[in-house]
Design an enzyme around this catalytic site. Structure first.
Site, mmCIF file in Angstrom:
data_model
loop_
_atom_site.group_PDB
_atom_site.id
_atom_site.type_symbol
_atom_site.label_atom_id
_atom_site.label_comp_id
_atom_site.label_asym_id
_atom_site.label_seq_id
_atom_site.Cartn_x
_atom_site.Cartn_y
_atom_site.Cartn_z
ATOM 1 N N LYS A 205 0.822 -1.214 0.000
ATOM 2 C CA LYS A 205 0.000 0.000 0.000
ATOM 3 C C LYS A 205 0.853 1.259 0.000
ATOM 4 O O LYS A 205 2.031 1.258 0.382
ATOM 5 C CB LYS A 205 -0.975 -0.028 1.173
ATOM 6 C CG LYS A 205 -2.103 -1.026 0.931
ATOM 7 C CD LYS A 205 -3.204 -0.966 1.955
ATOM 8 C CE LYS A 205 -4.351 -1.920 1.553
ATOM 9 N NZ LYS A 205 -5.420 -1.950 2.582
ATOM 10 N N ARG A 239 -3.496 -10.094 5.023
ATOM 11 C CA ARG A 239 -3.936 -10.185 3.620
ATOM 12 C C ARG A 239 -2.797 -9.669 2.750
ATOM 13 O O ARG A 239 -2.450 -8.485 2.816
ATOM 14 C CB ARG A 239 -5.214 -9.371 3.431
ATOM 15 C CG ARG A 239 -5.847 -9.440 2.054
ATOM 16 C CD ARG A 239 -7.125 -8.622 2.022
ATOM 17 N NE ARG A 239 -7.825 -8.727 0.749
ATOM 18 C CZ ARG A 239 -7.574 -7.945 -0.306
ATOM 19 N NH1 ARG A 239 -6.656 -7.003 -0.231
ATOM 20 N NH2 ARG A 239 -8.256 -8.119 -1.436
#
Length: 274
Positions: A205, A239
């Site tokens: 991210k 995740r």
């Protein structure tokens, strides 16, 4: 949890796995690398992404999901906020729902999950994917995210979902600044007060690049640091895109915590809720 995006526009791997054969191959590789389950989605939720209709999500997801279920022995969650998509995926063998809206986008989703008696992940998000990163503001970040998750846990149970079937996700990168993301990770263990398994999604991210200055494809070590920190601070599930390296991180953290190494061979530690 290995990520399998069946979208043309996901920020990291858009378009790579849309073909069912490619999806099966990638899912198989993730299982071999140590994934306990695969999260399949047909709608990009990157910052600025437009919403995708249920029909389009189904068209993207179902052929690949059906092929994965036939060829790969793995738990599968469907990453969607819409009940028709979840129902179609469950009919093809999906085992759980991962809902970034925590049951808010579609009022039929929580009753569907209750009726099917499957697990659900409830995530915090401020705003919508298209606008969530436009100046996110909180008065008390952790308190507000915890209060939101507590309310959604109650909504899920009121809809008939078993308490043991609920997982929570603080929503790293979903309506949060870099500083917000870092604070959520720093105080992650406080979410254990809610009594639910914690899911954390930091993989590749943007906030990692703000710290490390790496490109999307080079955020491996920054991701590994967040995965290690999360698992050491009450996360039950991480995740990730890069299952092999992150599985090694997870096994090492669990070995340090328990003093036992051999029991954490790849694929052996399935989450209790699944």
């Amino acid at each position: 949890m290995g990520i399998l995006n069946l979208t043309p526009d996901s920020f990291s791997d858009g378009g790579k796995f849309a073909d069912p054969a490619n999806a099966v191959s990638h899912a198989s590789q993730m299982v071999e690398a140590g994934a306990d389950w695969v999260d399949v989605g047909g709608e990009s939720t990157r910052p600025g992404a437009a919403r995708v209709s249920a029909d389009e999500q189904i068209a993207r997801v179902i052929p690949a999901l059906r092929a994965i279920r036939q060829h790969v022995p793995i738990v599968i969650s469907i990453d969607t906020t819409l009940a028709p998509v979840a129902a179609a995926a469950l009919d093809c063998g999906a085992n759980a729902v991962n809902d970034i809206s925590a049951g808010r986008d579609d009022p039929a989703l929580l009753p569907l999950v209750a009726a099917r008696r499957i697990p659900i992940i409830l995530m915090h998000m401020q705003g919508e994917p298209a606008t969530m990163q436009v100046n996110p503001v909180y008065c008390d970040l952790v308190a507000e995210v915890k209060a939101f998750l507590a309310e959604r846990i109650a909504a899920a149970m009121n809809a008939g979902i078993e308490p043991s079937s609920i997982l929570i996700d603080p929503g790293i990168g979903f309506g949060k600044s870099v500083e917000h993301n870092l604070e959520l990770l720093r105080r992650l263990d406080e979410f254990a007060d809610l009594g639910k398994p914690i899911v954390v999604g930091t993989s590749r991210k943007g906030f990692i690049a703000n710290v490390t200055s790496d490109s999307t494809a080079e955020r491996l070590f920054g991701t590994a640091a967040t995965v290690a920190w999360s698992l050491a601070n009450q996360a039950a599930v991480v995740r990730v895109h890069d299952v092999g390296p992150m599985s090694q991180v997870a096994h090492m953290i669990r070995a340090i915590q328990t003093g036992k190494a051999a029991i954490f061979a790849a694929g052996q530690s399935k989450p209790a809720a699944i």
